[in-house]
Design a protein around this motif. Sequence first.
Motif, PDB file in Angstrom:
ATOM      1  N   GLU A   1       3.277  13.267   3.108  1.00 44.68           N
ATOM      2  CA  GLU A   1       3.618  13.710   1.751  1.00 44.68           C
ATOM      3  C   GLU A   1       2.409  14.377   1.077  1.00 44.68           C
ATOM      4  OE1 GLU A   1       6.668  13.617   0.973  1.00 44.68           O
ATOM      5  OE2 GLU A   1       7.456  12.107   2.360  1.00 44.68           O
ATOM      6  N   ALA A   2       1.403  13.571   0.743  1.00 45.00           N
ATOM      7  CA  ALA A   2       0.284  14.091  -0.051  1.00 45.00           C
ATOM      8  C   ALA A   2      -0.336  15.335   0.589  1.00 45.00           C
ATOM      9  CB  ALA A   2      -0.779  13.008  -0.228  1.00 45.00           C
ATOM     10  N   ALA A   3      -0.579  15.270   1.882  1.00 47.73           N
ATOM     11  CA  ALA A   3      -1.290  16.364   2.541  1.00 47.73           C
ATOM     12  C   ALA A   3      -0.454  17.640   2.594  1.00 47.73           C
ATOM     13  CB  ALA A   3      -1.678  15.941   3.960  1.00 47.73           C
ATOM     14  N   LYS A   4       0.856  17.518   2.489  1.00 47.62           N
ATOM     15  CA  LYS A   4       1.717  18.687   2.747  1.00 47.62           C
ATOM     16  C   LYS A   4       2.360  19.268   1.502  1.00 47.62           C
ATOM     17  CE  LYS A   4       2.664  17.327   7.540  1.00 47.62           C
ATOM     18  NZ  LYS A   4       1.373  16.628   7.622  1.00 47.62           N
ATOM     19  N   ILE A   5       2.176  18.630   0.348  1.00 49.14           N
ATOM     20  CA  ILE A   5       2.936  19.047  -0.841  1.00 49.14           C
ATOM     21  C   ILE A   5       2.657  20.501  -1.243  1.00 49.14           C
ATOM     22  CG2 ILE A   5       2.966  18.703  -3.353  1.00 49.14           C
ATOM     23  CD1 ILE A   5       3.125  15.641  -2.608  1.00 49.14           C
ATOM     24  N   ARG A   6       1.410  20.889  -1.286  1.00 44.70           N
ATOM     25  CA  ARG A   6       1.098  22.261  -1.698  1.00 44.70           C
ATOM     26  C   ARG A   6       1.685  23.282  -0.711  1.00 44.70           C
ATOM     27  NH1 ARG A   6      -2.392  24.681  -5.058  1.00 44.70           N
ATOM     28  NH2 ARG A   6      -3.594  22.826  -5.590  1.00 44.70           N
ATOM     29  N   TYR A   7       1.573  22.976   0.562  1.00 43.32           N
ATOM     30  CA  TYR A   7       2.048  23.885   1.616  1.00 43.32           C
ATOM     31  C   TYR A   7       3.571  23.999   1.588  1.00 43.32           C
ATOM     32  CZ  TYR A   7       2.406  25.799   6.365  1.00 43.32           C
ATOM     33  OH  TYR A   7       2.674  26.566   7.447  1.00 43.32           O
ATOM     34  N   ARG A   8       4.193  22.835   1.497  1.00 39.09           N
ATOM     35  CA  ARG A   8       5.646  22.775   1.603  1.00 39.09           C
ATOM     36  C   ARG A   8       6.328  23.417   0.397  1.00 39.09           C
ATOM     37  NH1 ARG A   8       8.544  16.853   1.897  1.00 39.09           N
ATOM     38  NH2 ARG A   8       8.101  16.674  -0.308  1.00 39.09           N
ATOM     39  N   SER A   9       5.671  23.333  -0.795  1.00 41.32           N
ATOM     40  CA  SER A   9       6.292  23.888  -2.002  1.00 41.32           C
ATOM     41  C   SER A   9       5.836  25.317  -2.244  1.00 41.32           C
ATOM     42  CB  SER A   9       5.950  23.015  -3.212  1.00 41.32           C
ATOM     43  OG  SER A   9       4.568  23.151  -3.518  1.00 41.32           O
ATOM     44  N   ASN A  10       5.197  25.913  -1.280  1.00 38.71           N
ATOM     45  CA  ASN A  10       4.713  27.278  -1.414  1.00 38.71           C
ATOM     46  C   ASN A  10       3.851  27.427  -2.670  1.00 38.71           C
ATOM     47  OD1 ASN A  10       4.369  29.864  -0.528  1.00 38.71           O
ATOM     48  ND2 ASN A  10       6.209  30.662  -1.534  1.00 38.71           N
ATOM     49  N   ASN A  11       2.959  26.463  -2.840  1.00 40.68           N
ATOM     50  CA  ASN A  11       1.981  26.502  -3.932  1.00 40.68           C
ATOM     51  C   ASN A  11       2.560  26.186  -5.315  1.00 40.68           C
ATOM     52  OD1 ASN A  11      -0.738  26.641  -3.983  1.00 40.68           O
ATOM     53  ND2 ASN A  11      -0.886  28.846  -4.298  1.00 40.68           N
ATOM     54  N   ASP A  12       3.831  25.771  -5.388  1.00 35.22           N
ATOM     55  CA  ASP A  12       4.396  25.426  -6.691  1.00 35.22           C
ATOM     56  C   ASP A  12       3.883  24.083  -7.181  1.00 35.22           C
ATOM     57  OD1 ASP A  12       5.815  27.691  -6.968  1.00 35.22           O
ATOM     58  OD2 ASP A  12       7.742  26.860  -6.288  1.00 35.22           O
ATOM     59  N   TRP A  13       3.677  23.147  -6.256  1.00 36.68           N
ATOM     60  CA  TRP A  13       3.270  21.796  -6.622  1.00 36.68           C
ATOM     61  C   TRP A  13       1.912  21.501  -5.990  1.00 36.68           C
ATOM     62  CZ3 TRP A  13       6.269  18.442  -9.607  1.00 36.68           C
ATOM     63  CH2 TRP A  13       7.565  18.907  -9.905  1.00 36.68           C
ATOM     64  N   SER A  14       1.192  20.597  -6.624  1.00 37.60           N
ATOM     65  CA  SER A  14      -0.048  20.138  -5.996  1.00 37.60           C
ATOM     66  C   SER A  14      -0.159  18.636  -6.180  1.00 37.60           C
ATOM     67  CB  SER A  14      -1.261  20.838  -6.605  1.00 37.60           C
ATOM     68  OG  SER A  14      -1.352  20.483  -7.965  1.00 37.60           O
TER      69      SER A  14
ATOM     70  N   PHE B   1      -2.982   1.547   6.458  1.00 35.43           N
ATOM     71  CA  PHE B   1      -2.040   2.124   7.418  1.00 35.43           C
ATOM     72  C   PHE B   1      -0.584   2.088   6.977  1.00 35.43           C
ATOM     73  CE2 PHE B   1      -5.786   0.916  10.088  1.00 35.43           C
ATOM     74  CZ  PHE B   1      -6.277   2.204  10.151  1.00 35.43           C
ATOM     75  N   PRO B   2      -0.127   1.046   6.236  1.00 32.80           N
ATOM     76  CA  PRO B   2       1.252   1.143   5.730  1.00 32.80           C
ATOM     77  C   PRO B   2       1.473   2.380   4.862  1.00 32.80           C
ATOM     78  CG  PRO B   2       0.433  -1.086   5.479  1.00 32.80           C
ATOM     79  CD  PRO B   2      -0.743  -0.239   5.902  1.00 32.80           C
ATOM     80  N   ALA B   3       0.404   2.959   4.303  1.00 30.62           N
ATOM     81  CA  ALA B   3       0.539   4.135   3.436  1.00 30.62           C
ATOM     82  C   ALA B   3       0.297   5.431   4.186  1.00 30.62           C
ATOM     83  CB  ALA B   3      -0.445   4.027   2.269  1.00 30.62           C
ATOM     84  N   THR B   4       0.083   5.332   5.502  1.00 29.40           N
ATOM     85  CA  THR B   4      -0.252   6.530   6.276  1.00 29.40           C
ATOM     86  C   THR B   4       0.819   7.610   6.142  1.00 29.40           C
ATOM     87  OG1 THR B   4      -1.153   4.948   7.853  1.00 29.40           O
ATOM     88  CG2 THR B   4      -1.179   7.239   8.508  1.00 29.40           C
ATOM     89  N   ASN B   5       2.066   7.197   6.163  1.00 30.47           N
ATOM     90  CA  ASN B   5       3.134   8.191   6.074  1.00 30.47           C
ATOM     91  C   ASN B   5       3.088   8.929   4.737  1.00 30.47           C
ATOM     92  OD1 ASN B   5       5.554   9.452   7.087  1.00 30.47           O
ATOM     93  ND2 ASN B   5       6.616   8.343   5.440  1.00 30.47           N
TER      94      ASN B   5
ATOM     95  N   GLU C   1       0.814  -1.206   0.000  1.00 27.96           N
ATOM     96  CA  GLU C   1       0.000   0.000   0.000  1.00 27.96           C
ATOM     97  C   GLU C   1       0.852   1.264   0.000  1.00 27.96           C
ATOM     98  OE1 GLU C   1      -0.671  -2.707   1.698  1.00 27.96           O
ATOM     99  OE2 GLU C   1      -2.610  -3.261   0.839  1.00 27.96           O
ATOM    100  N   SER C   2       2.025   1.194   0.671  1.00 23.76           N
ATOM    101  CA  SER C   2       2.869   2.390   0.677  1.00 23.76           C
ATOM    102  C   SER C   2       3.323   2.699  -0.747  1.00 23.76           C
ATOM    103  CB  SER C   2       4.076   2.174   1.590  1.00 23.76           C
ATOM    104  OG  SER C   2       4.773   1.015   1.172  1.00 23.76           O
TER     105      SER C   2
END
Lengths: 327, 446
Positions: free
Chosen positions: A97-110, A88-92, A60-61
């Motif tokens: 990752e998925a939930a934070k990509i837009r935030y972390r890339s300052n809106n460059d990535w989605s 749950f193996p994919a929780t990380n 699943e991860s």
Amino acid sequence: MAVIEYIDAIRLAMKEEMERDEDVFVLGEDVGLKGGVFTTTKGLMEQFGEMRALDTPLAESAIAGVAIGAAMYGMKPIAEMQYSDFMFPATNQIISEAAKIRYRSNNDWSCPLVIRAPIGGGIFGGLYHSQCPESVFFGTPGLKIVAPYRAYDAKGLLKAAVRDPDPVLFFEHKKCYKLVTGEVPDTDYIVPIGEANVLREGDDITVISYSLPLHFIEQAAAELEGEGISTHILDLRTIQPLDKEAVLEAVRKTGKVLIVHEDNKTGGVGAEVSAIISEELLFELDAPIMRLCGPDVPAMPINPPGEKFFMLNKDKVKEAMRNLALY
Amino acid sequence: MIEIVVPQLAESLVSATIDKWLKQPGDWVDIYEPICEILTDKVNAELPSTVSGTLMKILVGNGETVPVGTPIAIMEVEGEAADTGTVASGGTANTTSATAHVGAALSTSAGTAISDADAPMRGRFSPAVQQLATEHNLRLSEVPGTGLGGRITRKDVLAFVASGAAGKSSGASQATQVSSASMDPKAQVRSSGIHLSESPRLPKIEVEGSNAPSRGETFIDVTPIRSTIARNMRQSVSEIPHAWTMIEVDVTNLVLLRNKLKDEFMKREGVNLTYLAFLLKAVVNAIKDFPIMNSVWAVDKIIVKRDINISLAVGTEDSVMTPVIKNADHKNVAGLAKEIEELARKTREGKLTLSDMHGGTFTVNNTGSFGSILSYPIINYPQAAILTFESIVKRPVVINDMIAVRSMANLCLSLDHRILDGVICGRFLQRVKENLESFTTDSKLY
């Protein structure tokens, strides 16, 4: 409008979205050749080929990781977790990752990703085929979570999820697959993410829920009407972000509210809904906010009497509703 | 006694179909011996008995589909008395008493206040109740409480405000005992309608409790028939997209024909020769030409009925029934006239049987009989259309650029727009019109 099963509505949504947009594809364990263990993806490989109905290894991860990568490159993956218990193996990958990509890339990535996962019990699945994982992901900013009950909403919300520019978890209840049927237009429509829906108007008690328990609530409400109890039912449909306005409006109707879900009580969606109500509506409450949920035990028992004890049903819901009405 | 139920044969299955019973009532069955074959979406299987014993009763027949968990047969276990049955019924009894309790609690919502002694929650007010009391300037001690332990609920306050008692309570609270019986029990509920041969029976009037003096309102119990009418009408208007159309027919020749024949007919047959009989004949013949009028919407298909069974709306003082003329296409005008008379008599006398009411495929309402010239009927669910026959009136009409006095009548048609469209209904009405206008003084009744 044809009356179809919940599972058919989900399949139809995927088929229509894959026809509409070449970037949409499904991946998961047994989703291709077998057509899914519940037949949810049946026919997709025949229609769209094995590159768009992708059988994956039992990891699943990897399913989530591959889907996230594809989504960042502009594809629109629908990743299937065979059972939400295996998620749950994919929780990380999902939370970090998925939930934070837009935030972390300052809106460059989605990350326009949909993860479908069948939740819930009632099918003698035992410990690892019956869990409700909503509370694990609930409260993670950056994720949207939907959990439809009606067939109409299943199709409309899945289509909305595919078109959403951010990651959406689509929790479908496996007991609803063949139990819930309803009129579903074969036209292209979406049910907007973030909007709750009033299933029944009433003025004695308000019941707020999502997914399978609404089936029991609707039955109980019909029976309680004969006892002179009028029930207002709100289907949350989206559990993150919660439709706060709709919740408050539904509670204002009666001042008496019961929140029902199959996930266990402690730390569940109902706790948050209850907190919102008490923050906003103290002076309009006519009774304590009540919750009816799965018990706080580690998992669904494998034996039938144990499962019966664990699961909600019409009688349990009806009794809780009657107690609230009598208060 | 033990009930055999449909087992959960595979995950996500919710129902199963009984294919064939292998055992019959009275047969001895060993434990694990198959008693029937069942079919599901996923598997077909033999259903083994869970006990040894005698099969007493089959509850679900061959070919029936039932949800998982439904009892399908009753077994008598070897050497067991029938007393285990009471365990199950105990639970039911509990529920019933709880039900009664709720009913009682809610029905007293306008009733008397419970005294403080046996109402420990009487003095505990929820935020909602306090807020409403402030808003409406109420003294809560005057509000009856129907909640748990005599608690005043939000709804109690709202009901109290709605009953009008609130205004008085700020002043003289004793005034709430006033003339609740002040309304005139002889007041008629309905006085219009020229078909009413007698004044309507007095409705049973219920007066609200003494705490809620009602002025200018009376309450009429809804009879079961009224309730059925309400349900059917509501279902029809909410499910069927209605459309409406009207046509006018020159029935001068028909009037002449009937006047010529009616006395003779009365003598010979003993029943009235009504215009309605001619209309029915015209309608039935038109349906034969346009069978789609005789159909039912079934979501993924349209079911066209082969038999033409005409539902006839027959009004009484306080309700309307739709008895059915079966196989109306097999009858001539005289036969229809007799059938109409018979059904109207049975309706008035309240002697309609269930079989008189079933199987209608198209409804005709003789609205002209109470003076209407135009009406918008609600379709008799689940039929496709309903036609009304309005009053026959003499009117100046232009024929060949000359003005003539002719007997004219309107026909109105409400249609299920899922099945029918304007063109087909227009043609159908034209055919009815042609049929009616083609009666001449030489037309035969038999």
